[in-house]
Enzyme design. Structure first.
Site, PDB file in Angstrom:
ATOM      1  CE  LYS A  16      45.429  35.459  43.797  1.00 17.96           C
ATOM      2  NZ  LYS A  16      45.881  36.467  42.914  1.00 17.96           N
ATOM      3  NE  ARG A  62      41.308  33.068  49.976  1.00 13.26           N
ATOM      4  CZ  ARG A  62      40.532  34.677  50.481  1.00 13.26           C
ATOM      5  NH1 ARG A  62      40.206  34.002  51.193  1.00 13.26           N
ATOM      6  NH2 ARG A  62      40.855  35.593  50.275  1.00 13.26           N
ATOM      7  CG  ASP A  97      40.557  35.247  47.166  1.00 15.62           C
ATOM      8  OD1 ASP A  97      41.630  35.356  46.322  1.00 15.62           O
ATOM      9  OD2 ASP A  97      40.349  36.529  46.999  1.00 15.62           O
TER      10      ASP A  97
END
Length: 169
Positions: free
Chosen positions: A80, A126, A53
């Site tokens: 992702k 993110r 991450d």
């Protein structure tokens, strides 16, 4: 996320940790980071699972670090919420920087002089947070569209970013 702190230490940041317990198998506690001159680091495939991450943030740190930062073995990031490897390349380009994409990661030579710009995280939390960190290092106006998408994984991100001196309109 202690693996990430290991990488930032290799990059020259002074990060002290005090693990106070665990929750859902993850340690929690206090982290104190003191600024330092950043230097490049390599992240190999064996390290990626422990910091999957945080790879977009490593890309951003590489933009400011002396030398060539390389991440390999992160091809999972192509699948992702977005293709995060392609997204960090676009993030850098939006601020006048360059990250070289690799099939399974990236290579970035720094330090780079970044400027202002607009970063669209494409709804990926993110990437939004990594762009905010990049903005803090530019000294120029950077607008991250849809910064609120960061709430997915960090509900208090904007509040905490402001408390550290970041500006969010």
């Amino acid at each position: 996320r202690l693996a990430f702190l290991d990488v930032v230490r290799r990059m020259g940041a002074r990060a002290e940790t005090l693990v106070e317990g665990t929750s859902l198998g993850e340690p929690w506690g206090t982290v104190r980071v003191t600024p330092g001159r950043l230097r490049a680091a390599s992240v190999g495939p064996e390290e990626v699972p422990g910091l999957i991450d945080e790879v977009p943030l490593i890309a951003v740190l590489g933009l400011f670090a002396e030398g060539v930062t390389e991440v390999r073995g992160a091809d999972e990031l192509r699948h992702k919420e977005s293709d995060r490897l392609a997204a960090v390349v676009r993030l850098a380009a939006a601020l006048g920087g360059t990250i070289e994409p690799l099939d399974d990661g990236f290579r970035v030579e720094g330090p780079q002089r970044l400027g202002g710009g607009v970063v669209d995280p494409g709804g990926d939390h993110r990437i939004a947070m990594a762009a905010a960190v990049a903005a803090a290092g530019t000294g120029a106006g950077v607008r991250v569209t849809d910064i609120d998408c960061a709430r997915v994984s960090y509900p208090d991100f904007v509040r905490d970013y402001r408390s550290l001196g970041g500006t969010v309109a």
